[in-house]
Design a protein around this motif. Structure first.
Motif, PDB file in Angstrom:
ATOM      1  N   ASN A  84       0.829  -1.208   0.000  1.00  0.00           N
ATOM      2  CA  ASN A  84       0.000   0.000   0.000  1.00  0.00           C
ATOM      3  C   ASN A  84       0.864   1.259   0.000  1.00  0.00           C
ATOM      4  N   GLU A  85       1.871   1.289   0.890  1.00  0.00           N
ATOM      5  CA  GLU A  85       2.729   2.470   1.001  1.00  0.00           C
ATOM      6  C   GLU A  85       3.536   2.690  -0.283  1.00  0.00           C
ATOM      7  N   ASN A  86       4.084   1.600  -0.826  1.00  0.00           N
ATOM      8  CA  ASN A  86       4.875   1.730  -2.049  1.00  0.00           C
ATOM      9  C   ASN A  86       4.017   2.132  -3.241  1.00  0.00           C
ATOM     10  N   LEU A  87       2.778   1.640  -3.275  1.00  0.00           N
ATOM     11  CA  LEU A  87       1.884   1.986  -4.379  1.00  0.00           C
ATOM     12  C   LEU A  87       1.507   3.465  -4.332  1.00  0.00           C
ATOM     13  N   LEU A  88       1.332   3.986  -3.111  1.00  0.00           N
ATOM     14  CA  LEU A  88       1.078   5.423  -2.968  1.00  0.00           C
ATOM     15  C   LEU A  88       2.285   6.241  -3.445  1.00  0.00           C
ATOM     16  N   SER A  89       3.490   5.762  -3.112  1.00  0.00           N
ATOM     17  CA  SER A  89       4.705   6.452  -3.571  1.00  0.00           C
ATOM     18  C   SER A  89       4.818   6.385  -5.092  1.00  0.00           C
ATOM     19  N   LEU A  90       4.464   5.221  -5.653  1.00  0.00           N
ATOM     20  CA  LEU A  90       4.534   5.055  -7.103  1.00  0.00           C
ATOM     21  C   LEU A  90       3.530   5.959  -7.808  1.00  0.00           C
TER      22      LEU A  90
ATOM     23  N   ILE B 239      10.509   1.397  -7.200  1.00  0.00           N
ATOM     24  CA  ILE B 239       9.349   1.185  -6.326  1.00  0.00           C
ATOM     25  C   ILE B 239       8.559  -0.029  -6.800  1.00  0.00           C
ATOM     26  N   VAL B 240       8.461  -0.191  -8.138  1.00  0.00           N
ATOM     27  CA  VAL B 240       7.744  -1.349  -8.689  1.00  0.00           C
ATOM     28  C   VAL B 240       8.429  -2.641  -8.257  1.00  0.00           C
ATOM     29  N   HIS B 241       9.767  -2.633  -8.235  1.00  0.00           N
ATOM     30  CA  HIS B 241      10.514  -3.817  -7.785  1.00  0.00           C
ATOM     31  C   HIS B 241      10.147  -4.163  -6.337  1.00  0.00           C
TER      32      HIS B 241
END
Length: 688
Positions: free
Chosen positions: A22-28, A37-39
């Motif tokens: 969730n956090e990484n998807l928001l950053s992406l 970030i996708v990695h």
């Protein structure tokens, strides 16, 4: 070896990976071209797939596998992220969280994920479409009707051919309806007296269990005309609306036809995308999405450092705390006995045990401390979804997420903070048009801060929105009988804003399904007070509002000043005490019938504890000199009259149980070293 013993580990790690995604998807979403970030997201999805497959949770494994396929194309630059793909993956995470929650509740973790899987596959094949025309059409014209099976379709078709009237009916109950299932049953009973119900959505069983929001729909066969049908339904109490559509052969085929899996999922997601899609987006186009929420940045793209931690069951920590609480009581008893016996070797041993137990106390308390990040980390996603649904642009800035609180407080503080944040997004931050008209940036900002101060933790939620209208609050308060017109002119701004926390108070012109300014704030206040804290609000019209929540570090062991009132002993939390002193009775003033005392170039109220608690064998008025304890709540101070100071002590806070609930100015009790019970005074209740 059975896999069930690893279930607890699976649940904990699954929640961590879902939160990380969730956090990484928001950053992406803020940086769609950042492949690193996708990695990170791909690694979390891959790990979750492996764990769930090992544990036998096939639905979770299959959904994460489909997510992997999409992410693999993105990380290899074969597919560019766009709003449709973002929403699709977010919906996938929602489904995964629901399945993990089902496992936590003792379920199998199974769910119908065919629609979302079909949508993910359509992204991989490139068959999906997200043009603005389609999305807008779906958003503006939601498909009416209920999907029926072949048998139900034939019944409806034969009824139309036989001259019966077939209706599609949508019924909504009022928002404040308490017994939704009972009202739905009354509607069904009314309809069944006039005809036959063929299919209902949700199912009758789900409606009986109140597993529906405010509305339900059905197909109904009857000879009664539409006007009579509408009148009979609206005669049922607490029914808000009844939408009735007469169905013919052509519309029946259109409304009840089963949609393909890809079409169903695509339309559902496209409707969500429509609110934020400003132009046609081709699958291979690169779209830079506006960030709806900003949280702390991900901690680099490298491999995480191995944690030197172990997972401990919460019940074991609770048991440890209870045992240590008993040890503290025994320590106080030993200290008292040592002072009476007066043997050097016993005194030295007890002093050493006190030092060791103090160190042990610090360790035990730290074991129970949890960073507020465990609560804060779910808010960026929530703010993103709310901002999109309201067509607003909102940045959430989190600071102090490493601040620690007792686990007991952490477990309870989440819901009040959710309400305050939703309130800020819905009614604090203005719409884009209103912000631009006011000369502000189109992006609203909500600051979520946590920090330590003394023995308390403060959590602040501050927005740069429209602020709170003092006159509207007073107008509503006078209308509801909370204050009189005469009283309203004497209230300070803070006193006016505190009216928001009165039960049922609301200045919202229309009720929103997200929040209303003031709706439920009384519940927020009650919950925070139950935790030994308090909440206050400050605002400046046109510039924003700030809600400040003060919470105790821990609820189990506190430092307190023991005082005596005649033969009775009381404890006052040190965190509330400013200082202690002695005053002469001649220093006490009577102002408008209230006792006041001079204190450091100001005059503060004087409260007689002996009169408040009806102590039979002490009356401070008979004394020439009296001890006082000055306590504080915010910027307000009060002096409490006591008989004698006993001393400072670490005490174990015990609740008084349900039979002694609601006692004024008493927050609990403690057992002293001599076995006596001392009541713990709640200074916050004494300061208005």
């Amino acid at each position: 070896m059975e896999l069930s013993q690893y279930l607890s580990m699976f649940i904990d790690e699954s929640k961590e990976h879902l939160q990380a995604m969730n956090e990484n998807l928001l950053s992406l979403e803020s940086s769609p071209q950042d492949i690193s970030i996708v990695h990170n997201i791909f690694r979390s999805a891959h790990t979750l797939k492996g764990m769930s497959a090992t544990m036998g949770f096939e639905d979770i494994a299959s959904l994460t596998h489909e997510m992997e396929n999409v992410l693999d194309l993105v990380r290899n630059n074969k597919l560019a992220m766009n709003p449709f793909i973002f929403d699709c993956i977010f919906k996938s995470l929602d489904s995964l969280e629901s399945m993990v929650e089902d496992i936590i509740q003792g379920g199998t973790g199974k769910a119908d994920v065919t629609q979302i899987v079909a949508a993910l596959r359509s992204i991989v094949t490139g068959d999906y479409n997200t043009p603005q025309v389609t999305a807008t059409a779906v958003a503006k014209e939601p498909a009416k009707g209920i999907e029926v099976d072949e048998y139900q379709f034939s019944i409806l078709q034969q009824s139309i051919d036989s001259g019966f009237l077939v209706f599609y009916v949508e019924v909504s109950v009022r928002e404040n309806c308490v017994l939704k299932a009972a009202r739905a049953y009354m509607v069904f009973d009314t309809l069944e007296r006039m005809g036959e119900i063929v299919k209902a959505t949700p199912s009758v069983q789900e409606i009986e269990q109140e597993k529906f929001d405010r509305s339900f729909s059905l197909y109904f066969i009857s000879k009664v005309d539409q006007a009579t049908l509408e009148k009979e339904i609206l005669n049922v109490s607490e029914i808000e609306t009844a939408v009735i559509i007469t169905v013919d052969t052509e519309s029946l085929a259109e409304m009840s036809r089963p949609r393909t899996e890809v079409e169903a999922a695509t339309q559902e997601i496209a409707a969500a995308v429509a609110a934020v899609t400003a132009a046609s987006v081709a699958p291979d186009a690169v779209t830079k999405a506006e960030p709806a929420a900003v949280s702390k940045p991900a901690a680099g793209g490298g491999a995480p450092v191995a944690n030197r931690t172990i997972r401990v069951d919460i019940e074991r920590l609770d048991a440890l705390m209870n045992l240590f609480s008993e040890l503290l009581i025994d320590r106080a008893r030993l200290e008292q006995l040592a002072s009476e016996v007066k043997r050097n070797d016993l005194t030295e041993t007890v002093e050493h045990m006190s030092r060791v137990s103090s160190d042990l106390q610090n360790i035990v308390l730290k074991l129970r401390m949890v960073p507020v990040d465990s609560v804060f980390n779910r808010f960026p996603r929530m703010i993103r979804d709310l901002a999109k649904s309201l067509d607003k642009k909102v940045d959430l800035v989190i600071t102090g997420a490493e601040t620690e609180l007792d686990r007991t407080v952490i477990d309870e503080i989440g819901d009040p903070l959710v309400h305050l944040l939703r309130n800020s997004v819905d009614h604090g931050v203005e719409s884009i048009a209103n912000r631009l008209a006011a000369g502000k940036s189109e992006h609203g900002t909500i600051q979520l801060r946590a920090f330590h101060s003394g023995n308390h933790v403060f959590i602040e939620i501050e927005d740069d929105g429209a602020g709170i209208n003092r006159d509207r609050i007073l107008k509503t308060a006078i209308k509801n009988g909370l204050v009189t017109l005469e009283q309203s002119s004497k209230l300070t701004d803070k006193e006016v804003y505190n009216l928001l926390f009165e039960s049922g108070f609301s200045t919202a012109e229309k009720i929103s399904d997200i929040s209303g300014r003031g709706v439920g704030l009384d519940v927020v206040k009650t919950k925070i007070q139950m935790l030994g804290g308090h909440v206050q609000v400050d605002s400046k019209l046109g510039f924003g509002s700030k809600f400040s929540v003060q919470l105790p570090l821990t609820l189990s062991i506190i430092s307190a000043m023991l005082v005596r009132l005649g033969s009775e002993k009381y404890a006052i939390p040190l965190s509330s005490i400013v200082e202690t002193s002695a005053i002469q009775n001649s220093q006490v003033r009577n102002i408008h019938g209230n006792k006041m005392v001079d204190y450091r170039n100001s005059v503060i109220p004087l409260v007689s504890l002996s009169k408040l608690f009806d102590v039979p064998d002490f009356n401070e008025e008979q004394e020439e000199e009296t001890e006082i304890v000055v306590v504080r709540k915010g910027d307000k101070q009060v002096a409490l009259l006591v008989d004698e100071f006993i001393g400072q002590q670490e005490i174990v806070l015990k609740t008084l149980g349900k039979y002694l609930s609601g006692l004024f100015a008493i927050s609990g009790a403690t057992i002293l070293g001599d076995g006596q019970v001392a009541l713990i005074i709640d200074p916050n209740a004494l300061i208005k």
